[in-house]
Design an enzyme around this catalytic site. Structure first.
Site, PDB file in Angstrom:
ATOM      1  N   GLN A 110      37.742  45.820  32.767  1.00 54.81           N
ATOM      2  CA  GLN A 110      36.840  45.639  33.901  1.00 54.81           C
ATOM      3  C   GLN A 110      35.811  46.760  34.000  1.00 54.81           C
ATOM      4  O   GLN A 110      34.684  46.549  34.454  1.00 54.81           O
ATOM      5  CB  GLN A 110      37.659  45.569  35.194  1.00 54.81           C
ATOM      6  CG  GLN A 110      36.980  44.836  36.339  1.00 54.81           C
ATOM      7  CD  GLN A 110      37.054  43.334  36.207  1.00 54.81           C
ATOM      8  OE1 GLN A 110      38.088  42.782  35.873  1.00 54.81           O
ATOM      9  NE2 GLN A 110      35.960  42.657  36.496  1.00 54.81           N
ATOM     10  N   LYS A 125      42.075  46.600  38.872  1.00 54.24           N
ATOM     11  CA  LYS A 125      42.771  45.314  38.788  1.00 54.24           C
ATOM     12  C   LYS A 125      44.091  45.423  39.531  1.00 54.24           C
ATOM     13  O   LYS A 125      44.625  46.516  39.718  1.00 54.24           O
ATOM     14  CB  LYS A 125      43.033  44.938  37.317  1.00 54.24           C
ATOM     15  CG  LYS A 125      43.209  43.446  37.085  1.00 54.24           C
ATOM     16  CD  LYS A 125      41.883  42.700  37.129  1.00 54.24           C
ATOM     17  CE  LYS A 125      42.069  41.213  36.849  1.00 54.24           C
ATOM     18  NZ  LYS A 125      40.786  40.498  36.774  1.00 54.24           N
ATOM     19  N   ASP A 165      41.992  35.944  40.845  1.00 51.48           N
ATOM     20  CA  ASP A 165      42.238  35.855  39.403  1.00 51.48           C
ATOM     21  C   ASP A 165      43.248  34.718  39.245  1.00 51.48           C
ATOM     22  O   ASP A 165      43.369  33.873  40.146  1.00 51.48           O
ATOM     23  CB  ASP A 165      42.773  37.189  38.854  1.00 51.48           C
ATOM     24  CG  ASP A 165      42.740  37.265  37.325  1.00 51.48           C
ATOM     25  OD1 ASP A 165      41.652  37.500  36.778  1.00 51.48           O
ATOM     26  OD2 ASP A 165      43.785  37.067  36.690  1.00 51.48           O
ATOM     27  N   ASN A 239      39.810  27.239  37.203  1.00 48.43           N
ATOM     28  CA  ASN A 239      38.440  27.430  37.696  1.00 48.43           C
ATOM     29  C   ASN A 239      37.439  27.691  36.576  1.00 48.43           C
ATOM     30  O   ASN A 239      36.384  27.059  36.508  1.00 48.43           O
ATOM     31  CB  ASN A 239      38.451  28.588  38.699  1.00 48.43           C
ATOM     32  CG  ASN A 239      37.083  28.951  39.202  1.00 48.43           C
ATOM     33  OD1 ASN A 239      36.396  29.757  38.593  1.00 48.43           O
ATOM     34  ND2 ASN A 239      36.685  28.372  40.303  1.00 48.43           N
ATOM     35  N   SER A 375      30.645  38.168  42.443  1.00 49.18           N
ATOM     36  CA  SER A 375      31.437  38.894  43.432  1.00 49.18           C
ATOM     37  C   SER A 375      30.641  40.085  43.971  1.00 49.18           C
ATOM     38  O   SER A 375      30.659  40.374  45.171  1.00 49.18           O
ATOM     39  CB  SER A 375      32.747  39.391  42.812  1.00 49.18           C
ATOM     40  OG  SER A 375      33.696  38.356  42.721  1.00 49.18           O
TER      41      SER A 375
END
Length: 442
Positions: A110, A125, A165, A239, A375
């Site tokens: 990330q 995370k 997630d 998703n 986001s």
């Protein structure tokens, strides 16, 4: 021994028994070597030692009561990895496989993914080994509230902003957000992926899948090709997979496969997304039901979608789902491009197969950054007390993905070799964070 080799050995010794984390570290350290070895500032400032060690690793107990009145206990995690360029940002995963190694690999990835977006967000995370499958609405609500009761003390709109997630969608974010408000007595953009009625962003649901297709389109365009008319194999049916399929179809491709943990379906006429959405988003059923509903579609509980001949492969399920043999099969079937929709879905050996075959390959750090990008746009809208239209957010997403491709391509050209987007993405993401770390001192 080189600086990178010394750091790699030290990280391996300190993180024994964490294979997913070490896989992520190895990939980054190997590819950034040309940059690190060209400037002694990285070693003098111990950048590699610092960037591979999280700022903090939070592990906590999550007690909750099931519908039979039994008290259950799960383990919660939040790894705040690096905030050199912004508040920690990264999803929460609810899945039985969750452990410290997986959360650390995701948090480490990330850092560089968020850097590539060009937005001011750091890497983190979290999650739990709780399995939401088969749980009642009340059980999920109670777990989410208990999880947030502890997590709330570690996060904040300018400190750490979690998102969803695997296993965490709008429902779970809603329960967690409600609990955060009760505990903190503040209304702030501390979580992203929120519902549209309380600060969520349009296009957030679609963002990771759309962004994946946008960057694959950029990659193909750079090599004189495009998505229109191509056949696409997609793994997963969550998703990311659903909205990657939707955008690919909008751009004129034919998506022929989707999957879940129990098997996969092949539809030679093209996947009917309305049926997939009904099965997976409404009924929360299994992908095998698609074959029952669509004439000519076939379901298999053995093998993988990668045995199907396709032009473009988009692994969108989970880490290390595409192995060396899968890669060889795809190359044999003359796949043109691979884009990683999930986090680290290809094994190191699989990536080496694609690179050796000169197959266009876009790694997850770049390819699935659309979700965290939107986001961050949701965070901006919350701070501004504004809401942008779907088209506005989608246009920003498209521009961000173009920017990510350009950064990866430019870095590959300068430090590695043209079209080596694995090295390019890692290098471009690393340089920005490393420079910020050096500027801010130890």
């Amino acid at each position: 021994m080189s600086y990178i080799s010394e750091v790699r050995a030290a990280v391996a010794a300190r993180n024994e028994g964490q294979p997913e984390f070490m896989q992520a570290v190895d990939e980054v350290l190997t590819t950034i070597a040309p940059v690190v070895e060209s400037d002694c500032a990285y070693k003098n400032n111990a950048v590699l030692e610092r960037i591979t060690e999280p700022d903090r690793q939070i592990i906590f107990r999550v007690p909750w009561t099931d519908d039979n009145g039994n008290i259950r206990v799960n383990r919660g995690f939040r790894v705040q990895f690096n905030n050199a360029i912004g508040p920690y940002k990264g999803g929460l995963r609810l899945h039985p496989s969750v452990n410290l190694s997986i959360i650390k690999f995701l948090g480490f990835e990330q850092i560089f993914k968020n850097s590539l977006t060009g937005l001011p967000i750091g890497g983190g995370k979290g999650g739990s080994d709780f399995d939401p499958k088969g749980k009642s609405e009340r059980e999920i609500r109670e777990f989410c509230q208990s999880f947030m009761t502890e997590l709330a003390r570690h996060i904040g709109a300018d400190t750490d902003v979690p998102a969803g997630d695997i296993g965490v969608g709008g429902r779970e974010i809603g329960y967690m957000y409600g609990q955060y408000k009760r505990i903190k007595n503040v209304y702030e953009g501390v979580l992203t992926g929120k519902g549209l009625t309380y600060g969520g962003s349009l296009a957030r649901t679609e963002a990771t899948g759309y962004g994946l297709v946008y960057i694959v389109e950029n990659m193909l365009n750079a090599h004189g090709d495009g998505i229109k008319g191509k056949s696409v194999a997609i793994s997963g049916s969550g998703n990311v997979a659903i909205y990657a399929a939707q955008k690919a179809q909008q751009l004129g491709a034919k998506v022929v496969t989707m999957s879940d943990s129990k098997g996969w379906v092949y539809d030679p006429d093209g996947i009917k997304l309305d049926i997939v959405k009904e099965i997976k988003e409404v009924k929360r059923g299994r992908i095998r039901e698609y074959a029952d509903a669509v004439k000519g579609a076939r379901f298999s509980d053995g093998g993988k979608v990668w045995q199907v001949k396709c032009d473009i492969a988009l692994p969108c399920a989970t880490q290390n789902e595409l192995d060396e043999n899968d890669a060889k099969q795809l190359v044999k079937n003359k796949v043109i491009a691979v884009g990683e929709g999930a986090n680290m879905p290809s094994t190191t050996a699989a990536i080496n197969v694609f690179r050796s075959a000169k197959t266009l390959f876009m790694p997850a750090k770049a390819a699935n950054a659309g979700g965290v990008a939107v986001s961050a746009l949701e965070m901006s809208q919350n701070s501004l007390r504004l809401g942008w239209s779907f088209d506005e957010v989608d246009a920003k997403l498209k521009g961000i993905m173009k920017g990510i491709f350009d950064k990866a391509a430019d870095a590959a050209q300068k430090y590695a070799s043209p079209a080596d987007y694995v090295s390019g993405a890692n290098i471009a993401g690393f340089i920005k964070v490393a420079q910020a770390m050096i500027a801010q001192g130890v």
